[in-house]
Design a protein around this motif. Sequence first.
Motif, PDB file in Angstrom:
ATOM      1  N   GLU A 194       0.834  -1.201   0.000  1.00  0.00           N
ATOM      2  CA  GLU A 194       0.000   0.000   0.000  1.00  0.00           C
ATOM      3  C   GLU A 194       0.871   1.253   0.000  1.00  0.00           C
ATOM      4  OE1 GLU A 194      -3.560   2.076   2.675  1.00  0.00           O
ATOM      5  OE2 GLU A 194      -2.726   0.126   3.216  1.00  0.00           O
ATOM      6  N   GLN A 195       2.019   1.185   0.692  1.00  0.00           N
ATOM      7  CA  GLN A 195       2.935   2.322   0.714  1.00  0.00           C
ATOM      8  C   GLN A 195       3.489   2.613  -0.678  1.00  0.00           C
ATOM      9  OE1 GLN A 195       6.358   1.803   3.230  1.00  0.00           O
ATOM     10  NE2 GLN A 195       7.014   3.923   3.049  1.00  0.00           N
ATOM     11  N   ASP A 196       3.841   1.542  -1.438  1.00  0.00           N
ATOM     12  CA  ASP A 196       4.316   1.718  -2.808  1.00  0.00           C
ATOM     13  C   ASP A 196       3.272   2.432  -3.653  1.00  0.00           C
ATOM     14  OD1 ASP A 196       6.812   0.426  -2.527  1.00  0.00           O
ATOM     15  OD2 ASP A 196       5.870  -1.533  -2.745  1.00  0.00           O
ATOM     16  N   VAL A 197       2.038   1.995  -3.535  1.00  0.00           N
ATOM     17  CA  VAL A 197       0.955   2.565  -4.343  1.00  0.00           C
ATOM     18  C   VAL A 197       0.728   4.027  -3.994  1.00  0.00           C
ATOM     19  CG1 VAL A 197      -1.512   2.426  -4.841  1.00  0.00           C
ATOM     20  CG2 VAL A 197      -0.161   0.333  -4.676  1.00  0.00           C
ATOM     21  N   ASN A 198       0.651   4.325  -2.683  1.00  0.00           N
ATOM     22  CA  ASN A 198       0.411   5.694  -2.265  1.00  0.00           C
ATOM     23  C   ASN A 198       1.554   6.620  -2.678  1.00  0.00           C
ATOM     24  OD1 ASN A 198      -2.019   4.997  -1.099  1.00  0.00           O
ATOM     25  ND2 ASN A 198      -1.145   4.667   0.933  1.00  0.00           N
ATOM     26  N   LEU A 199       2.779   6.143  -2.547  1.00  0.00           N
ATOM     27  CA  LEU A 199       3.936   6.951  -2.920  1.00  0.00           C
ATOM     28  C   LEU A 199       3.914   7.281  -4.400  1.00  0.00           C
ATOM     29  CD1 LEU A 199       6.637   8.258  -2.189  1.00  0.00           C
ATOM     30  CD2 LEU A 199       7.733   6.058  -2.607  1.00  0.00           C
ATOM     31  N   MET A 200       3.576   6.319  -5.239  1.00  0.00           N
ATOM     32  CA  MET A 200       3.569   6.566  -6.674  1.00  0.00           C
ATOM     33  C   MET A 200       2.378   7.419  -7.084  1.00  0.00           C
ATOM     34  SD  MET A 200       6.372   5.468  -7.379  1.00  0.00           S
ATOM     35  CE  MET A 200       6.252   6.016  -9.071  1.00  0.00           C
ATOM     36  N   SER A 201       1.275   7.311  -6.358  1.00  0.00           N
ATOM     37  CA  SER A 201       0.161   8.200  -6.629  1.00  0.00           C
ATOM     38  C   SER A 201       0.583   9.645  -6.401  1.00  0.00           C
ATOM     39  CB  SER A 201      -1.025   7.855  -5.722  1.00  0.00           C
ATOM     40  OG  SER A 201      -2.070   8.788  -5.868  1.00  0.00           O
ATOM     41  N   MET A 202       1.249   9.904  -5.272  1.00  0.00           N
ATOM     42  CA  MET A 202       1.721  11.252  -4.986  1.00  0.00           C
ATOM     43  C   MET A 202       2.780  11.685  -5.995  1.00  0.00           C
ATOM     44  SD  MET A 202      -0.056  12.326  -2.521  1.00  0.00           S
ATOM     45  CE  MET A 202       0.862  13.837  -2.259  1.00  0.00           C
ATOM     46  N   SER A 203       3.576  10.737  -6.492  1.00  0.00           N
ATOM     47  CA  SER A 203       4.617  11.110  -7.451  1.00  0.00           C
ATOM     48  C   SER A 203       4.020  11.615  -8.756  1.00  0.00           C
ATOM     49  CB  SER A 203       5.541   9.914  -7.723  1.00  0.00           C
ATOM     50  OG  SER A 203       4.922   8.960  -8.578  1.00  0.00           O
ATOM     51  N   LEU A 204       2.823  11.149  -9.116  1.00  0.00           N
ATOM     52  CA  LEU A 204       2.181  11.638 -10.336  1.00  0.00           C
ATOM     53  C   LEU A 204       1.736  13.089 -10.176  1.00  0.00           C
ATOM     54  CD1 LEU A 204       0.179   8.469 -11.376  1.00  0.00           C
ATOM     55  CD2 LEU A 204       2.144   9.463 -12.548  1.00  0.00           C
ATOM     56  N   PHE A 205       1.328  13.469  -8.970  1.00  0.00           N
ATOM     57  CA  PHE A 205       1.032  14.879  -8.730  1.00  0.00           C
ATOM     58  C   PHE A 205       2.308  15.716  -8.824  1.00  0.00           C
ATOM     59  CE2 PHE A 205      -2.719  13.061  -6.586  1.00  0.00           C
ATOM     60  CZ  PHE A 205      -3.709  13.815  -7.190  1.00  0.00           C
ATOM     61  N   THR A 206       3.420  15.155  -8.305  1.00  0.00           N
ATOM     62  CA  THR A 206       4.700  15.853  -8.403  1.00  0.00           C
ATOM     63  C   THR A 206       5.108  16.012  -9.856  1.00  0.00           C
ATOM     64  OG1 THR A 206       5.404  14.954  -6.276  1.00  0.00           O
ATOM     65  CG2 THR A 206       7.128  15.806  -7.724  1.00  0.00           C
ATOM     66  N   ALA A 207       4.936  14.945 -10.645  1.00  0.00           N
ATOM     67  CA  ALA A 207       5.260  15.015 -12.076  1.00  0.00           C
ATOM     68  C   ALA A 207       4.412  16.069 -12.770  1.00  0.00           C
ATOM     69  CB  ALA A 207       5.053  13.647 -12.723  1.00  0.00           C
ATOM     70  N   THR A 249      16.847  -2.640  -3.974  1.00  0.00           N
ATOM     71  CA  THR A 249      17.272  -3.191  -5.272  1.00  0.00           C
ATOM     72  C   THR A 249      16.318  -2.822  -6.393  1.00  0.00           C
ATOM     73  OG1 THR A 249      16.098  -5.262  -4.812  1.00  0.00           O
ATOM     74  CG2 THR A 249      18.420  -5.137  -4.160  1.00  0.00           C
ATOM     75  N   ARG A 250      15.226  -2.119  -6.072  1.00  0.00           N
ATOM     76  CA  ARG A 250      14.234  -1.778  -7.092  1.00  0.00           C
ATOM     77  C   ARG A 250      13.894  -0.289  -7.032  1.00  0.00           C
ATOM     78  NH1 ARG A 250      11.991  -6.765  -4.969  1.00  0.00           N
ATOM     79  NH2 ARG A 250      12.115  -8.414  -6.533  1.00  0.00           N
ATOM     80  N   SER A 251      13.777   0.315  -8.202  1.00  0.00           N
ATOM     81  CA  SER A 251      13.271   1.685  -8.289  1.00  0.00           C
ATOM     82  C   SER A 251      11.790   1.628  -8.646  1.00  0.00           C
ATOM     83  CB  SER A 251      14.055   2.483  -9.338  1.00  0.00           C
ATOM     84  OG  SER A 251      14.040   1.819 -10.587  1.00  0.00           O
ATOM     85  N   ARG A 252      11.150   2.804  -8.667  1.00  0.00           N
ATOM     86  CA  ARG A 252       9.708   2.847  -8.851  1.00  0.00           C
ATOM     87  C   ARG A 252       9.343   3.590 -10.121  1.00  0.00           C
ATOM     88  NH1 ARG A 252      10.597   4.207  -3.281  1.00  0.00           N
ATOM     89  NH2 ARG A 252       9.768   2.621  -1.863  1.00  0.00           N
ATOM     90  N   LEU A 253       8.251   3.183 -10.756  1.00  0.00           N
ATOM     91  CA  LEU A 253       7.779   3.825 -11.974  1.00  0.00           C
ATOM     92  C   LEU A 253       6.261   3.921 -11.950  1.00  0.00           C
ATOM     93  CD1 LEU A 253       8.486   4.829 -14.941  1.00  0.00           C
ATOM     94  CD2 LEU A 253       7.813   2.519 -15.651  1.00  0.00           C
ATOM     95  N   ALA A 254       5.763   5.091 -12.291  1.00  0.00           N
ATOM     96  CA  ALA A 254       4.329   5.281 -12.513  1.00  0.00           C
ATOM     97  C   ALA A 254       4.162   5.845 -13.911  1.00  0.00           C
ATOM     98  CB  ALA A 254       3.735   6.234 -11.481  1.00  0.00           C
ATOM     99  N   LEU A 255       3.160   5.373 -14.627  1.00  0.00           N
ATOM    100  CA  LEU A 255       2.939   5.786 -16.009  1.00  0.00           C
ATOM    101  C   LEU A 255       1.433   5.814 -16.246  1.00  0.00           C
ATOM    102  CD1 LEU A 255       4.681   6.362 -18.583  1.00  0.00           C
ATOM    103  CD2 LEU A 255       4.273   3.986 -19.227  1.00  0.00           C
ATOM    104  N   CYS A 256       0.941   6.886 -16.873  1.00  0.00           N
ATOM    105  CA  CYS A 256      -0.494   6.961 -17.101  1.00  0.00           C
ATOM    106  C   CYS A 256      -0.784   7.802 -18.342  1.00  0.00           C
ATOM    107  CB  CYS A 256      -1.212   7.569 -15.893  1.00  0.00           C
ATOM    108  SG  CYS A 256      -0.889   9.323 -15.648  1.00  0.00           S
ATOM    109  N   GLN A 257      -2.010   7.651 -18.855  1.00  0.00           N
ATOM    110  CA  GLN A 257      -2.471   8.485 -19.962  1.00  0.00           C
ATOM    111  C   GLN A 257      -3.078   9.750 -19.387  1.00  0.00           C
ATOM    112  OE1 GLN A 257      -5.177   6.616 -22.681  1.00  0.00           O
ATOM    113  NE2 GLN A 257      -5.513   8.470 -23.868  1.00  0.00           N
ATOM    114  N   LEU A 258      -2.650  10.897 -19.924  1.00  0.00           N
ATOM    115  CA  LEU A 258      -3.075  12.181 -19.393  1.00  0.00           C
ATOM    116  C   LEU A 258      -4.475  12.564 -19.846  1.00  0.00           C
ATOM    117  CD1 LEU A 258       0.173  14.304 -19.817  1.00  0.00           C
ATOM    118  CD2 LEU A 258      -0.934  13.709 -17.666  1.00  0.00           C
TER     119      LEU A 258
END
Length: 356
Positions: free
Chosen positions: A37-50, A135-144
């Motif tokens: 859940e932490q991974d998901v929440n962090l990447m959700s916030m990262s899309l706002f940052t992007a 050992t892993r980085s994170r990626l979020a990708l979506c259609q705008l």
Amino acid sequence: MKRLLLSALLAVTTAHAAPAITPTLRIPGAAQVKLTEQDVNLMSMSLFTARNLLSGIESGDLTSFPCLDDDGIVTLLDRNDVTAYTAVRTALKSQGWTTAQEVRSPIGEATAFRLTRGNVNLMGMWMKNPDRAATRSRLALCQLKTDWKPRPAPADAALSAPAAGPLGAALRLTIPNWFDPAGVLYGTVTRDDTEHLAVRGTINRRGEATLTLARPPAPALRSAADWPAVFLDDNCTSGVTVSNPQAQLAAVDTLLFVPLNEKATDRQVLKAGETTSSFFLAERYQPTESAYVTLVYASAQVTLRGTAKCPSGVRQVNLNLPAGWSVIYRFQSNGSDGAVRLVNAPAQAAVQYWDR
């Protein structure tokens, strides 16, 4: 590849064309692991940052999600370095996507990017995990969405304060987007792990507040020679010249809020955990550094100028404080150096209150 619908993060209903991200979109190195859940929440916030980085508009608005609600991927990559991001970019280019924008974040190792193919836009955010053992980085990708850019912040609300010199006995301001009930505001100073009241005020349901700017009680004051402690720093090296070490200072940059119906006494409020909420008096995020409004009380006129090294970073101080309360700005670096600048608010800016 671990695929996750972003609608699970924020429920947004939007009519749109066929999704651009399909199971055939190839993301190299996507780890076959279950996201926490932490991974998901962090990447959700990262899309706002992007969104903020790519649009050039610094906005804390989290109500308008920039992505189509059912067309996104959140995943972990099997490497925690920039080669993982490079591999993703290369793969997407081979699938016909063209880079329209690429902006590195000033905080940590992260990159926001926007891709186009025909009339479709994708937005992504790659983030390196700061944990050295990761050992892993994170990626979020979506259609705008077509209207993915945030709105600029509303205009600043004016203070009823003079353009220069010390503030008066009362400070009146309007806090935008105030959704809480009427209540009491407290500005406190921490000393010896104890909160001391420095400023007290009231606020109504419309966000209209009045702060009483009286001389703070003795326990809230410190010698100007001990300026690092006034601004919550300790063990700083010398390097700042103080014109009047006998002057006493107190600084307030946050306010505590207690609703009227809680009927808390001042003593209860000053105890930890008794307040409903706290917030910065005023703040503004910028790409390289964030700025905060701070109210400073000086018992007598004093100047502080110079540079000091503190455990959390360099402090550049250039303050000319009149007797009484005045406004200064604290600029905090968004980088890893922790640098801070303390300066007088410019004459024009001193009569404005920033949106929080």
